[in-house]
Design a protein around this motif. Sequence first.
Motif, PDB file in Angstrom:
ATOM      1  N   ARG A  13      40.983 -15.643  71.735  1.00  0.00           N
ATOM      2  CA  ARG A  13      41.419 -15.450  73.111  1.00  0.00           C
ATOM      3  C   ARG A  13      41.301 -13.982  73.517  1.00  0.00           C
ATOM      4  NH1 ARG A  13      46.535 -19.219  71.575  1.00  0.00           N
ATOM      5  NH2 ARG A  13      45.439 -21.222  71.752  1.00  0.00           N
ATOM      6  N   THR A  14      41.318 -13.752  74.820  1.00  0.00           N
ATOM      7  CA  THR A  14      41.270 -12.393  75.354  1.00  0.00           C
ATOM      8  C   THR A  14      42.605 -12.071  76.015  1.00  0.00           C
ATOM      9  OG1 THR A  14      40.314 -13.228  77.413  1.00  0.00           O
ATOM     10  CG2 THR A  14      38.783 -12.386  75.740  1.00  0.00           C
TER      11      THR A  14
ATOM     12  N   GLY B  20      30.249 -13.434  71.501  1.00  0.00           N
ATOM     13  CA  GLY B  20      30.572 -14.246  72.662  1.00  0.00           C
ATOM     14  C   GLY B  20      31.749 -13.683  73.445  1.00  0.00           C
ATOM     15  N   ALA B  21      32.678 -13.044  72.742  1.00  0.00           N
ATOM     16  CA  ALA B  21      33.824 -12.424  73.419  1.00  0.00           C
ATOM     17  C   ALA B  21      33.347 -11.264  74.284  1.00  0.00           C
ATOM     18  CB  ALA B  21      34.846 -11.948  72.392  1.00  0.00           C
TER      19      ALA B  21
ATOM     20  N   ASP C  96      30.346 -10.934  75.599  1.00  0.00           N
ATOM     21  CA  ASP C  96      29.597 -11.476  76.729  1.00  0.00           C
ATOM     22  C   ASP C  96      30.531 -12.103  77.771  1.00  0.00           C
ATOM     23  OD1 ASP C  96      27.355 -10.685  75.342  1.00  0.00           O
ATOM     24  OD2 ASP C  96      26.935 -12.678  74.521  1.00  0.00           O
ATOM     25  N   HIS C  97      31.592 -12.747  77.310  1.00  0.00           N
ATOM     26  CA  HIS C  97      32.578 -13.340  78.217  1.00  0.00           C
ATOM     27  C   HIS C  97      33.262 -12.250  79.053  1.00  0.00           C
ATOM     28  CE1 HIS C  97      35.939 -15.762  79.648  1.00  0.00           C
ATOM     29  NE2 HIS C  97      36.779 -14.878  79.125  1.00  0.00           N
TER      30      HIS C  97
ATOM     31  N   ARG D 150      32.445 -12.586  82.894  1.00  0.00           N
ATOM     32  CA  ARG D 150      33.465 -13.320  83.642  1.00  0.00           C
ATOM     33  C   ARG D 150      34.725 -12.513  83.937  1.00  0.00           C
ATOM     34  NH1 ARG D 150      35.391 -18.450  81.694  1.00  0.00           N
ATOM     35  NH2 ARG D 150      35.820 -18.746  83.919  1.00  0.00           N
TER      36      ARG D 150
ATOM     37  N   SER E 162      25.343  -7.653  81.588  1.00  0.00           N
ATOM     38  CA  SER E 162      25.534  -8.219  80.248  1.00  0.00           C
ATOM     39  C   SER E 162      25.173  -7.240  79.139  1.00  0.00           C
ATOM     40  CB  SER E 162      24.688  -9.490  80.098  1.00  0.00           C
ATOM     41  OG  SER E 162      23.309  -9.179  80.278  1.00  0.00           O
TER      42      SER E 162
ATOM     43  N   SER F 204      41.507 -13.015  86.975  1.00  0.00           N
ATOM     44  CA  SER F 204      40.499 -13.028  85.906  1.00  0.00           C
ATOM     45  C   SER F 204      40.748 -14.209  84.969  1.00  0.00           C
ATOM     46  CB  SER F 204      40.577 -11.724  85.111  1.00  0.00           C
ATOM     47  OG  SER F 204      41.725 -11.743  84.258  1.00  0.00           O
TER      48      SER F 204
ATOM     49  N   ASP G 115      43.200 -14.774  78.951  1.00  0.00           N
ATOM     50  CA  ASP G 115      44.092 -15.832  78.466  1.00  0.00           C
ATOM     51  C   ASP G 115      45.549 -15.404  78.432  1.00  0.00           C
ATOM     52  OD1 ASP G 115      42.025 -17.816  77.717  1.00  0.00           O
ATOM     53  OD2 ASP G 115      41.404 -16.245  76.321  1.00  0.00           O
TER      54      ASP G 115
END
Length: 570
Positions: free
Chosen positions: A404-405, A433-434, A436-437, A441, A447, A553, A556
């Motif tokens: 999670r972020t 992936g974190a 890039d997320h 997003r 990117s 945003s 999480d």
Amino acid sequence: MLGLGGPYYHDASACLVIDGRIVAFAEEERFSRRKHHKDSRSCAVAAAYCLAEAGITLEEVDEIAIAFNPTWPTPSDTCTDAELIAELLDPALFGHHRPRQVTVIEHHLAHAASAFHPSGFDEAAVLVVDGSGDGVSATLAHGTTSGCKVLRQFPFSQSLGWFYETVAEHLGLGDWTSSGKLMGLAGYGNADRYTLDFLTPTAGGYHLDLSRYGIHPDESVDDQYTDLRYYRRLKAAYAAAYTDLGIPPHLRARTYTGGRVVPDTGYRPEHADLAACVQRLLEQCLTELAREALTLTGTTRLCVAGGVGLNCSANGRLAALHGVEELFVQPAAGDAGCAIGAALEVALRRGDLALPGTVMNTAALGPSFDAGTIRTVLGDYGLAFQDLGEDLPTAVAGHLALGRTAGWFQGRMEAGPRALGRRSILADAQHTGARDHINARVKHRESWRPLAPVLLSDAAPDLIGTSTPHPFMIVARQATDIAREVIPAAVHADGTLRPQTVSPDDTDPYARLLASFAEQTGRPPALLNTSFNHEAEPIVCTPRDAVATFAASPLDALAIGPFLIRKGRP
């Protein structure tokens, strides 16, 4: 002593120094919520914060200093322009008190002082490089216990900062405020593809000659400086030079999705190649300047400031330079940091500061908010939360370990543009992936932009190859093989990372978070760290800022003071 920075209608700031010690510092953008506080040089709210932190009024300040000469090129030690002073310090915020005069500290001297005075060194070479200030774009100085003595300066017509920013603008990365993007893009390019023969590194410095594009290095242009005529001519000349390479000006497309502007985040190979070429050329010029400064001063210590000092990759090159044994880079190296230099310089002159002074080993100099204030804000928004107290770092580490972020809001706000564990977004650095997320997003940005690692200093030798402290995330290092394996999301395309190291400390929630993450995962105490904001706003300052950015945003969780908020549940 109250120092005011950002005189050129951007990056306004204030710093209060008492008995030679920095008591408070903040950038005006954090309060106005306008990035870089563009188109204004009012420092009033930041100054009011600094005074409130110390519990004093403006009338009780012994001396106020500004980091520019309003009468340039005519020398001046003081400014009595009532209109200008009121523009800087709105009397309405200070009981209608109007200072009769302020002390003038030449722009590059303020930069130099911001780097040397808090370095803890008794002697050092000082390098200042920026776009321009008071007609100067680069300064070599000698820092001693008597202060900073200017040894050599380069005029605005030889500006490395302007050179760098024009490339970023030509490639459609944004205006001068977006120059840092070029550093990230450079990691994807081939630095050998283009030759920019109008800028030549030379022994002792460099030489810029745009004669073929209508600007001669020996022409008199002082009368074109303050009205920006020269700057506009320079931008046109550079645009022609880059177009001659076969790279026309690029306007990146913008689309709108759900009311949000979505930038074109792609790039062409020639754009990355030009960025790489320009980054290498900048580093070569800075290397020659640093060598000259070290030779002139006979020292092995180097201090760096000025907007170009925010270039992590270049700082990494300087740190590795033969002859540099110790390096200090002011974390607020841009114009905002001039407030620090101006305040420390007048303190030195008044005898309130003895050099070497207190080492600036933290950038946590801004506002903080107690648990009661935060609780009230959360209640106003009707948010469900857990009061975890001392258990907060352990709980957050568990969420990060699950992929999670989280937004992290603790203690006093940082000085400078880099998040240093007070206003941060955090994630597990093992998963690209974190990264890039967060870019796509959370931050809504390109990117290819790198994110940085924060790590406990015990892990530094394994991950960055040195035990030298890196407290400010402003010096790039080559990633070790272990770093590439265990924190790949923090390793840039060129194999570098820009670390922040944190000393183990049971009283520091940030250090405890890292230690708990390592304990729960069995991996090194390192996380992905970026500033708590989205692309179009400054770093969050207040609890309300943090809640608003969190709500808008896909983060999480939000760890704010002792409280933890989860999306959709307590």
